[in-house]
Scaffold this active site. Structure first.
Site, PDB file in Angstrom:
ATOM      1  N   TYR A  11       0.849  -1.193   0.000  1.00 34.03           N
ATOM      2  CA  TYR A  11       0.000   0.000   0.000  1.00 34.03           C
ATOM      3  C   TYR A  11       0.891   1.252   0.000  1.00 34.03           C
ATOM      4  CZ  TYR A  11      -3.068   3.585   1.899  1.00 34.03           C
ATOM      5  OH  TYR A  11      -3.760   4.746   2.105  1.00 34.03           O
ATOM      6  N   ASP A  59      -0.354  -7.538   6.810  1.00 33.51           N
ATOM      7  CA  ASP A  59      -1.433  -6.572   6.637  1.00 33.51           C
ATOM      8  C   ASP A  59      -2.584  -7.326   5.969  1.00 33.51           C
ATOM      9  OD1 ASP A  59      -3.193  -4.620   5.683  1.00 33.51           O
ATOM     10  OD2 ASP A  59      -1.598  -3.155   5.359  1.00 33.51           O
ATOM     11  N   LYS A  65     -11.533  -0.050   5.741  1.00 31.10           N
ATOM     12  CA  LYS A  65     -11.958  -0.750   4.526  1.00 31.10           C
ATOM     13  C   LYS A  65     -13.083  -1.739   4.843  1.00 31.10           C
ATOM     14  CE  LYS A  65      -8.438   1.614   2.994  1.00 31.10           C
ATOM     15  NZ  LYS A  65      -7.066   1.118   2.917  1.00 31.10           N
TER      16      LYS A  65
HETATM   17  C1  LIG Z   1      -5.797   1.764   3.362  1.00 21.57           C
HETATM   18  C2  LIG Z   1      -4.732   0.836   3.725  1.00 21.57           C
HETATM   19  C3  LIG Z   1      -3.854   1.122   4.764  1.00 21.57           C
HETATM   20  C4  LIG Z   1      -3.898   2.429   5.520  1.00 21.57           C
HETATM   21  O1  LIG Z   1      -5.065   2.526   6.274  1.00 21.57           O
HETATM   22  P1  LIG Z   1      -5.749   3.931   6.662  1.00 21.57           P
HETATM   23  O2  LIG Z   1      -6.930   3.504   7.455  1.00 21.57           O
HETATM   24  O3  LIG Z   1      -6.081   4.606   5.383  1.00 21.57           O
HETATM   25  O4  LIG Z   1      -4.741   4.687   7.453  1.00 21.57           O
HETATM   26  C5  LIG Z   1      -2.899   0.172   5.080  1.00 21.57           C
HETATM   27  N1  LIG Z   1      -2.813  -0.980   4.405  1.00 21.57           N
HETATM   28  C6  LIG Z   1      -3.650  -1.288   3.408  1.00 21.57           C
HETATM   29  C7  LIG Z   1      -3.504  -2.591   2.698  1.00 21.57           C
HETATM   30  C8  LIG Z   1      -4.625  -0.387   3.028  1.00 21.57           C
HETATM   31  O5  LIG Z   1      -5.428  -0.683   2.007  1.00 21.57           O
END
Ligand SMILES: *Cc1c(COP(=O)(O)O)cnc(C)c1O
Length: 422
Positions: free
Chosen positions: A98, A170, A195
């Site tokens: 990301y 992640d 998300k």
């Molecule tokens: C969006 C995202 C992040 C960061 O998250 P935020 O809530 O925008 O700070 C980290 N890792 C992945 C895979 C993401 O899609």
């Protein structure tokens, strides 16, 4: 209890005198103590808050971890994890990370004497070659985004542990419903709960899940010391969103699978990146460690103009960064979610401008197909006739301020919109 059931039940705090069906929002910064030095379970909301505890316990349970910590964003969660490192330590990260994570690792961590190496974690040889005797942490996403590259969590965990490094996965794209990295040897799981976990584009949140009490204590210490814990109202919104996670994902995956096949039939589409396709590289490894393909699809088209055109012309797919919402979204990662990758960054793969990403929502599939169909069809028309009008026929979006370039396709507004949004 099966997961779909536990998502909905066990949400009320114990000892609620009124037995509220929905959890109360403890919108308070402080908790009154019985006396000086007599501490109850909570004293100050930075350190802990009952609404936050509910969501932390729920996610820890879903991931099969010992404890979880909710943060104000996914980036705050990932930052907290990197606080386990010291000057001189090295981190090895996947090379399709990301954009925000890449920015953190490449620009902030070096200020603290922590060095990052990017590696292709889909190949155990490339990954092993990036490890050094200073590697203390490995960070990866599987599937990665936007290319949906698959890494073998179990094998990477084994190699990481051999050199004494922690494996952090992640798991944002999969959610614990589809993949539980701790079961395969990961030490920590991080999420952007912005998300899928929340699911409605209405809250920014992040989570760290620890596999054991020792790691949990260290993350808990960072959460309290640095003060990026999730606020009660956001914790409550996240709790509400999580209730429907299973139902949302079920529909999103059905829609995504159908759309991935549909995209393969579209003229101008050269590649579709989606682990639900049998031909996807790494699909076998993915199926071993995950129970579904998720609902993010990336595809490459023949040229940049067509990519921009499709993004400009879809009506139901809203042009937006992020993913995981009930509402379908479309983006050009090169200028939007991944624009924050620092210039000349050592991530091996920069994102080509012909790559489009879809986050598939829960709308009726027929409407989604029709939306993409008209976007591709109007590109054909305008390519043949070079007419601007074709772009806005039948009440379509006005290509405001559009520069109609080359083949008569709109390219300008999307790019500008992307920069503003980011
Ligand atoms: C969006 C995202 C992040 C960061 O998250 P935020 O809530 O925008 O700070 C980290 N890792 C992945 C895979 C993401 O899609």
């Amino acid at each position: 209890m099966k997961q779909a059931t536990s998502l909905i039940h066990s949400q009320t705090p114990q000892h609620d005198p009124y037995a509220a069906s929905a959890p109360p929002i403890y919108q308070t910064s402080t908790f009154v103590q019985e006396g000086a030095g007599i501490n109850g379970p909570y004293d100050y909301s930075r350190s802990g808050n009952p609404t936050r505890t509910l969501v932390e316990d729920k996610i820890a349970h879903l991931e099969g971890g010992c404890d979880a910590f909710a943060f104000s964003s996914g980036m705050a969660a990932i930052t907290a994890v990197t606080r386990l490192l010291c000057a001189g330590d090295e981190i090895v990260a996947g090379d399709d990370l990301y954009g925000g994570s890449c920015r953190l690792l490449s620009t902030i961590l070096p200020q603290f004497g922590i060095k990052v190496h990017y590696a292709d974690t889909t190949s155990l040889e490339s990954f092993a070659a990036a490890l050094t005797d200073k590697t203390r942490m490995v960070l990866l996403e599987t599937p990665s985004n936007p290319f949906q590259k698959i890494s073998d969590i179990e094998q990477i965990a084994a190699l990481s542990h051999e050199v004494g490094a922690l494996l952090v996965v992640d798991n944002t794209l999969m959610t614990p419903l589809l993949q539980k990295p701790l079961q395969y040897g990961a030490d920590l799981v991080v999420h952007s709960a912005t998300k899928y976990l929340s699911g409605h584009s209405d809250v920014t949140a992040g989570v760290v899940v620890a596999k054991d009490p020792a790691l949990a204590a260290r993350i808990g210490f960072v959460q309290n010391a640095e003060g990026a814990g999730l606020a009660p109202m956001s914790a409550w919104l996240l709790l509400r969103g999580i209730k429907t996670l299973s139902l949302r994902l079920e529909r999103q995956q059905q829609n995504a699978t159908a759309l991935a096949h549909f995209l393969q039939t579209q003229p101008g589409v050269t590649d579709v990146f989606f682990p639900g396709l049998k031909t996807h590289p790494g699909a076998e490894v993915h199926d071993k460690q995950a129970s579904g393909a998720g609902a993010v699809i990336s595809f490459r088209v023949k040229d940049e103009a067509l990519a921009s055109h499709v993004v400009a012309m879809t009506r139901l797919f809203q042009t937006s960064v992020s993913f995981g919402s009930v509402c379908s979204l479309i983006s050009l990662p090169s200028t939007m979610s991944h624009a924050s990758i620092p210039e000349g960054e050592s991530q091996k793969q920069s994102i080509p401008q012909q790559v489009v990403r879809l986050s598939v929502g829960i709308e009726d599939l027929e409407d989604l197909v029709a939306d993409l169909e008209q976007a591709f069809a109007s590109a054909e028309v305008s390519a043949h006739e070079g007419l601007t009008e074709a772009l806005c026929s039948e009440g379509g979006r006005e290509p405001v301020g559009a520069a109609v370039l080359g083949l008569g396709l709109v390219t300008q507004p999307v790019v500008e919109l992307g920069r503003d949004l980011f």
